[in-house]
Structures are given as structure tokens and as C-alpha cells.
Design an enzyme around this catalytic site. Structure first.
Site, mmCIF file in Angstrom:
data_model
loop_
_atom_site.group_PDB
_atom_site.id
_atom_site.type_symbol
_atom_site.label_atom_id
_atom_site.label_comp_id
_atom_site.label_asym_id
_atom_site.label_seq_id
_atom_site.Cartn_x
_atom_site.Cartn_y
_atom_site.Cartn_z
ATOM 1 N N GLY A 1 0.774 -1.244 0.000
ATOM 2 C CA GLY A 1 0.000 0.000 0.000
ATOM 3 C C GLY A 1 0.799 1.285 0.000
ATOM 4 N N GLU B 1 4.203 4.286 6.108
ATOM 5 C CA GLU B 1 2.984 3.452 6.098
ATOM 6 C C GLU B 1 1.868 4.160 5.342
ATOM 7 O OE1 GLU B 1 1.469 0.832 6.309
ATOM 8 O OE2 GLU B 1 1.698 -0.268 8.168
ATOM 9 N N ASP B 2 1.026 3.381 4.689
ATOM 10 C CA ASP B 2 -0.139 3.976 4.034
ATOM 11 C C ASP B 2 -1.209 4.321 5.063
ATOM 12 O OD1 ASP B 2 -0.626 1.289 4.604
ATOM 13 O OD2 ASP B 2 -1.458 0.782 2.656
ATOM 14 N N ASP C 1 -4.452 1.077 11.022
ATOM 15 C CA ASP C 1 -5.840 0.657 11.258
ATOM 16 C C ASP C 1 -5.901 0.036 12.655
ATOM 17 O OD1 ASP C 1 -8.520 0.056 10.545
ATOM 18 O OD2 ASP C 1 -7.941 -1.918 9.816
ATOM 19 N N LYS D 1 -6.710 5.582 11.332
ATOM 20 C CA LYS D 1 -8.090 5.350 11.785
ATOM 21 C C LYS D 1 -8.032 5.009 13.271
ATOM 22 C CE LYS D 1 -9.234 2.327 8.305
ATOM 23 N NZ LYS D 1 -10.087 1.393 7.536
ATOM 24 N N PHE E 1 -13.685 1.928 5.271
ATOM 25 C CA PHE E 1 -12.679 1.266 4.446
ATOM 26 C C PHE E 1 -12.437 2.125 3.219
ATOM 27 C CE2 PHE E 1 -10.791 -1.708 1.532
ATOM 28 C CZ PHE E 1 -9.913 -2.375 2.366
ATOM 29 N N VAL E 2 -11.174 2.495 2.995
ATOM 30 C CA VAL E 2 -10.861 3.427 1.905
ATOM 31 C C VAL E 2 -9.941 2.781 0.868
ATOM 32 C CG1 VAL E 2 -11.195 5.530 3.269
ATOM 33 C CG2 VAL E 2 -8.955 4.413 3.279
ATOM 34 N N ASP F 1 -5.788 -0.637 -1.603
ATOM 35 C CA ASP F 1 -6.619 -1.485 -2.457
ATOM 36 C C ASP F 1 -7.811 -2.077 -1.738
ATOM 37 O OD1 ASP F 1 -5.061 -3.324 -0.809
ATOM 38 O OD2 ASP F 1 -5.839 -4.885 -2.127
ATOM 39 N N ARG G 1 -5.872 0.671 -6.526
ATOM 40 C CA ARG G 1 -4.649 1.330 -6.052
ATOM 41 C C ARG G 1 -4.287 2.540 -6.911
ATOM 42 N NH1 ARG G 1 -2.189 -2.180 -2.357
ATOM 43 N NH2 ARG G 1 -2.304 -4.382 -2.830
HETATM 44 P P1 IMP Z 1 -3.274 -2.667 10.593
HETATM 45 O O1 IMP Z 1 -4.676 -3.148 10.873
HETATM 46 O O2 IMP Z 1 -3.002 -1.358 11.288
HETATM 47 O O3 IMP Z 1 -2.273 -3.725 10.901
HETATM 48 O O4 IMP Z 1 -3.196 -2.350 9.039
HETATM 49 C C1 IMP Z 1 -2.716 -3.314 8.162
HETATM 50 C C2 IMP Z 1 -2.917 -2.967 6.736
HETATM 51 O O5 IMP Z 1 -4.282 -3.148 6.393
HETATM 52 C C3 IMP Z 1 -2.597 -1.544 6.273
HETATM 53 O O6 IMP Z 1 -1.230 -1.312 6.044
HETATM 54 C C4 IMP Z 1 -3.402 -1.501 4.990
HETATM 55 O O7 IMP Z 1 -2.683 -2.004 3.913
HETATM 56 C C5 IMP Z 1 -4.584 -2.392 5.280
HETATM 57 N N1 IMP Z 1 -5.754 -1.528 5.543
HETATM 58 C C6 IMP Z 1 -6.264 -1.153 6.720
HETATM 59 N N2 IMP Z 1 -7.324 -0.342 6.541
HETATM 60 C C7 IMP Z 1 -7.456 -0.206 5.196
HETATM 61 C C8 IMP Z 1 -8.390 0.526 4.371
HETATM 62 O O8 IMP Z 1 -9.289 1.260 4.819
HETATM 63 N N3 IMP Z 1 -8.200 0.405 3.038
HETATM 64 C C9 IMP Z 1 -7.218 -0.366 2.470
HETATM 65 N N4 IMP Z 1 -6.344 -1.056 3.206
HETATM 66 C C10 IMP Z 1 -6.472 -0.977 4.560
#
Ligand code: IMP
Length: 192
Positions: free
Chosen positions: A44, A99-100, A103, A131, A152-153, A159, A165
Site C-alpha cells: 500500500g 505506512e499507508d 488501522d 483510523k 474502508f478506503v 486497495d 490502487r
Molecule cells: P493494521 O490493521 O493497522 O495492521 O493495518 C494493516 C494494513 O491493512 C494496512 O497497512 C493496509 O494495507 C490495510 N488496511 C487497513 N485499513 C485499510 C483501508 O481502509 N483500506 C485499504 N487497506 C487498509
């Protein structure tokens, strides 16, 4: 037309560009003389990293990691498989994780642990999106683009099922795009 799957643009291309420039200016000030290693979290973050580094006016190198969680149950215990590890030895270097989106925080939390164990001179995080309402474990960006609500974005590298993407903005998809998929978006953490 992938644009017809979009319900709402949350952050425009112009807003992203302005924020990326702002973050790059701040990072250029803070990392002057430090030659940071930018570590992009695949897949991402590749668009964000590419734009960010083109606005940095300091020398830096880049590297990438790719982590995949073992699935919904194990991801909550932070069990990740390293699909691609760093190629750089980051001992005594200044690491900036790119990081993108943060979450649940699980990816970043365990990635930070992993990088710290390699004894870098410092490790910090720049994230485009956050988030906070979804957090399951402590994880925080030192430099942040935008806080967004629990939605969810897609777009700008992010993606849904490997699609969208390429969109130049951050958007929310129409609900019927998610309908019928095996994996609802709120269970997609770690599935990059
Ligand atoms: P984590 O839940 O913080 O471990 O996030 C893990 C990964 O989930 C992120 O790096 C994103 O690639 C993906 N992700 C989380 N939320 C979103 C979203 O809203 N859209 C797309 N990918 C997401």
C-alpha cells in the site's frame, strides 16, 4: 470505469499533494544531516513513499518490507509472515517507516518491535492515514497526513481485493462493491 465504483471522495488529489509537501518539508528539517533509510511497507505505501521522497531535499535511501498476517485469528495475536525483509542493515541508521494507513495498529506495532531489535540509531513513523477508532494495540505515527473515520478506503496505493490502487485520491467504495465478497473490508487488516 473504476471511477463508477466510487461512492465518495474523502481526500482529493490536491489535498494529498499539499499534505505530502508539508510532511516532506517537516521531515527534511528534522532529518537534515541524518541520511535516513525510508522503509516502505508494501504494497500500500509505494505511492506515498514515491511522492514523499521526491519532495525531500535531503539524501536518503529506500528499502521495503512486506508482512502478511496469517489470517484473522492469528493476526490479533500479531503473528506475521515476512514475505519480504529489509535488504539494508539498519544498525546505527535512522529509520523512517513509511505506512499507508494505521488501522488496528498490529502491523506497525510488530514492525516497530522488529526494527528496534536491529539496533537502529532511531526509528520513527510517517503514515498518510490513521483510523484511531479501530486501534487494537498501541501504534502511533510521529508524522501523520490525515485522521479519517472508521471507513474502508481505497486509492493512492490502497486497495480492495488488489483493485483501485491507481486512483489518485482516497475514496470510499459503493457498498454493493463489497457485497458478496468473502472478506468484508473490516476484516481485511494485513491483507495488502
Ligand atoms: P493494521 O490493521 O493497522 O495492521 O493495518 C494493516 C494494513 O491493512 C494496512 O497497512 C493496509 O494495507 C490495510 N488496511 C487497513 N485499513 C485499510 C483501508 O481502509 N483500506 C485499504 N487497506 C487498509
Amino acid at each position: 470505469m473504476i471511477q463508477s465504483d466510487i461512492k465518495e471522495v474523502l481526500i482529493t488529489e490536491e489535498e494529498i499533494a499539499a499534505k505530502v509537501k508539508e510532511l516532506a518539508a517537516e521531515l527534511s528539517r528534522d532529518y537534515r544531516g541524518k541520511h535516513p533509510v525510508l522503509v516502505g511497507v508494501l504494497n500500500g505505501a509505494f505511492v506515498f513513499l514515491a511522492d514523499l521522497m521526491r519532495h525531500l531535499d535531503i539524501p536518503c535511501t529506500i528499502d521495503f518490507v512486506s508482512w502478511s498476517s496469517y489470517g484473522k485469528d492469528t493476526s490479533s495475536s500479531g503473528v506475521f509472515r515476512i514475505m519480504k525483509d529489509l535488504e539494508t542493515n539498519v544498525e546505527s541508521k535512522h529509520v523512517l517507516i513509511v505506512e499507508d494507513i494505521i488501522d488496528t495498529g498490529l502491523t506497525l506495532h510488530y514492525l516497530l518491535d522488529n526494527i528496534r531489535s536491529r539496533k537502529p540509531a532511531s526509528v520513527k513513523v510517517v503514515a498518510l492515514l490513521d483510523k484511531p477508532s479501530r486501534r487494537r494495540i498501541e501504534a502511533k505515527a510521529d508524522y501523520l497526513g490525515f485522521q479519517i473515520p472508521d471507513a474502508f478506503v481505497v486509492g493512492y496505493g490502497l486497495d480492495f481485493a488488489q483493485r483501485y490502487r491507481s486512483l489518485p485520491y482516497i475514496a470510499i467504495l459503493k457498498p454493493d462493491i463489497y457485497a458478496g465478497k468473502d472478506t468484508p473490508p473490516d476484516e481485511l487488516e494485513g491483507m495488502e
